[in-house]
Design a protein around this motif. Sequence first.
Motif, PDB file in Angstrom:
ATOM      1  N   ASP A  31      -2.383   7.209 -14.673  1.00 28.65           N
ATOM      2  CA  ASP A  31      -2.988   6.685 -15.895  1.00 28.65           C
ATOM      3  C   ASP A  31      -4.510   6.803 -15.798  1.00 28.65           C
ATOM      4  O   ASP A  31      -5.036   7.420 -14.861  1.00 28.65           O
ATOM      5  CB  ASP A  31      -2.548   5.240 -16.138  1.00 28.65           C
ATOM      6  N   GLN A  32      -5.230   6.202 -16.725  1.00 29.53           N
ATOM      7  CA  GLN A  32      -6.694   6.308 -16.744  1.00 29.53           C
ATOM      8  C   GLN A  32      -7.348   5.611 -15.549  1.00 29.53           C
ATOM      9  O   GLN A  32      -8.525   5.822 -15.275  1.00 29.53           O
ATOM     10  CB  GLN A  32      -7.273   5.772 -18.062  1.00 29.53           C
ATOM     11  N   PHE A  33      -6.573   4.796 -14.820  1.00 26.74           N
ATOM     12  CA  PHE A  33      -7.103   4.107 -13.642  1.00 26.74           C
ATOM     13  C   PHE A  33      -6.700   4.811 -12.346  1.00 26.74           C
ATOM     14  O   PHE A  33      -6.958   4.315 -11.254  1.00 26.74           O
ATOM     15  CB  PHE A  33      -6.631   2.651 -13.617  1.00 26.74           C
ATOM     16  N   GLY A  34      -6.038   5.951 -12.487  1.00 26.73           N
ATOM     17  CA  GLY A  34      -5.614   6.717 -11.327  1.00 26.73           C
ATOM     18  C   GLY A  34      -4.338   6.203 -10.689  1.00 26.73           C
ATOM     19  O   GLY A  34      -3.968   6.635  -9.602  1.00 26.73           O
ATOM     20  N   LYS A  35      -3.653   5.282 -11.347  1.00 28.12           N
ATOM     21  CA  LYS A  35      -2.437   4.708 -10.786  1.00 28.12           C
ATOM     22  C   LYS A  35      -1.216   5.529 -11.201  1.00 28.12           C
ATOM     23  O   LYS A  35      -1.022   5.834 -12.369  1.00 28.12           O
ATOM     24  CB  LYS A  35      -2.281   3.262 -11.240  1.00 28.12           C
ATOM     25  N   SER A  36      -0.397   5.805 -10.211  1.00 27.56           N
ATOM     26  CA  SER A  36       0.867   6.487 -10.454  1.00 27.56           C
ATOM     27  C   SER A  36       1.969   5.445 -10.648  1.00 27.56           C
ATOM     28  O   SER A  36       1.747   4.237 -10.469  1.00 27.56           O
ATOM     29  CB  SER A  36       1.208   7.377  -9.252  1.00 27.56           C
ATOM     30  N   ALA A  37       3.166   5.909 -10.958  1.00 27.46           N
ATOM     31  CA  ALA A  37       4.304   4.993 -11.076  1.00 27.46           C
ATOM     32  C   ALA A  37       4.538   4.257  -9.763  1.00 27.46           C
ATOM     33  O   ALA A  37       4.899   3.080  -9.761  1.00 27.46           O
ATOM     34  CB  ALA A  37       5.554   5.759 -11.494  1.00 27.46           C
ATOM     35  N   LEU A  38       4.290   4.925  -8.633  1.00 25.61           N
ATOM     36  CA  LEU A  38       4.486   4.271  -7.343  1.00 25.61           C
ATOM     37  C   LEU A  38       3.454   3.163  -7.132  1.00 25.61           C
ATOM     38  O   LEU A  38       3.784   2.091  -6.620  1.00 25.61           O
ATOM     39  CB  LEU A  38       4.453   5.284  -6.201  1.00 25.61           C
ATOM     40  N   HIS A  39       2.212   3.391  -7.531  1.00 27.21           N
ATOM     41  CA  HIS A  39       1.206   2.325  -7.462  1.00 27.21           C
ATOM     42  C   HIS A  39       1.688   1.102  -8.239  1.00 27.21           C
ATOM     43  O   HIS A  39       1.656  -0.025  -7.739  1.00 27.21           O
ATOM     44  CB  HIS A  39      -0.130   2.775  -8.084  1.00 27.21           C
ATOM     45  N   VAL A  40       2.135   1.335  -9.475  1.00 19.85           N
ATOM     46  CA  VAL A  40       2.533   0.234 -10.353  1.00 19.85           C
ATOM     47  C   VAL A  40       3.772  -0.470  -9.808  1.00 19.85           C
ATOM     48  O   VAL A  40       3.845  -1.700  -9.798  1.00 19.85           O
ATOM     49  CB  VAL A  40       2.743   0.733 -11.795  1.00 19.85           C
ATOM     50  N   ALA A  41       4.743   0.295  -9.338  1.00 21.57           N
ATOM     51  CA  ALA A  41       5.955  -0.305  -8.775  1.00 21.57           C
ATOM     52  C   ALA A  41       5.608  -1.184  -7.574  1.00 21.57           C
ATOM     53  O   ALA A  41       6.150  -2.284  -7.421  1.00 21.57           O
ATOM     54  CB  ALA A  41       6.942   0.782  -8.382  1.00 21.57           C
ATOM     55  N   CYS A  42       4.699  -0.710  -6.732  1.00 25.60           N
ATOM     56  CA  CYS A  42       4.291  -1.497  -5.566  1.00 25.60           C
ATOM     57  C   CYS A  42       3.524  -2.750  -5.990  1.00 25.60           C
ATOM     58  O   CYS A  42       3.731  -3.826  -5.428  1.00 25.60           O
ATOM     59  CB  CYS A  42       3.442  -0.653  -4.620  1.00 25.60           C
ATOM     60  N   MET A  43       2.659  -2.625  -6.980  1.00 22.49           N
ATOM     61  CA  MET A  43       1.907  -3.778  -7.477  1.00 22.49           C
ATOM     62  C   MET A  43       2.843  -4.844  -8.031  1.00 22.49           C
ATOM     63  O   MET A  43       2.608  -6.037  -7.848  1.00 22.49           O
ATOM     64  CB  MET A  43       0.940  -3.338  -8.579  1.00 22.49           C
ATOM     65  N   ARG A  44       3.898  -4.403  -8.695  1.00 21.66           N
ATOM     66  CA  ARG A  44       4.815  -5.329  -9.362  1.00 21.66           C
ATOM     67  C   ARG A  44       6.004  -5.724  -8.504  1.00 21.66           C
ATOM     68  O   ARG A  44       6.832  -6.529  -8.919  1.00 21.66           O
ATOM     69  CB  ARG A  44       5.290  -4.718 -10.672  1.00 21.66           C
ATOM     70  N   GLY A  45       6.103  -5.118  -7.325  1.00 19.91           N
ATOM     71  CA  GLY A  45       7.215  -5.443  -6.435  1.00 19.91           C
ATOM     72  C   GLY A  45       8.568  -5.006  -6.963  1.00 19.91           C
ATOM     73  O   GLY A  45       9.582  -5.620  -6.663  1.00 19.91           O
ATOM     74  N   ASN A  46       8.605  -3.925  -7.729  1.00 17.86           N
ATOM     75  CA  ASN A  46       9.850  -3.434  -8.297  1.00 17.86           C
ATOM     76  C   ASN A  46      10.524  -2.507  -7.289  1.00 17.86           C
ATOM     77  O   ASN A  46      10.278  -1.304  -7.249  1.00 17.86           O
ATOM     78  CB  ASN A  46       9.595  -2.715  -9.621  1.00 17.86           C
ATOM     79  N   THR A  47      11.381  -3.089  -6.465  1.00 17.88           N
ATOM     80  CA  THR A  47      12.012  -2.330  -5.386  1.00 17.88           C
ATOM     81  C   THR A  47      12.948  -1.242  -5.912  1.00 17.88           C
ATOM     82  O   THR A  47      13.094  -0.208  -5.270  1.00 17.88           O
ATOM     83  CB  THR A  47      12.763  -3.260  -4.426  1.00 17.88           C
TER      84      THR A  47
END
Length: 85
Positions: A31-47
């Motif tokens: 995204d515009q912040f350089g975060k991938s889906a893996l970044h977001v999943a890790c941030m949200r704890g979505n195992t």
Amino acid sequence: DIPYLVLPGDKESSELLQLLLENGARVNATDQFGKSALHVACMRGNTGCIDVLLKEPDIDLNLLDNNFNRPYDYLLQAAERIQLG
């Protein structure tokens, strides 16, 4: 972009993510912040989403976001919050 389809603990989001990846979504899209889906999943704890993403052969585990954080860095931060919580 797929990063924000990763929702906290949502089984449907991991299934949707799998479907998108099977149909050509780029696993390392950011995204515009350089975060991938893996970044977001890790941030949200979505195992569930983390599991789907880690099975992708082209996943970049060392992808840096705009704050120079790797996905793993966000897992460490989440673990610290849980321990302190």
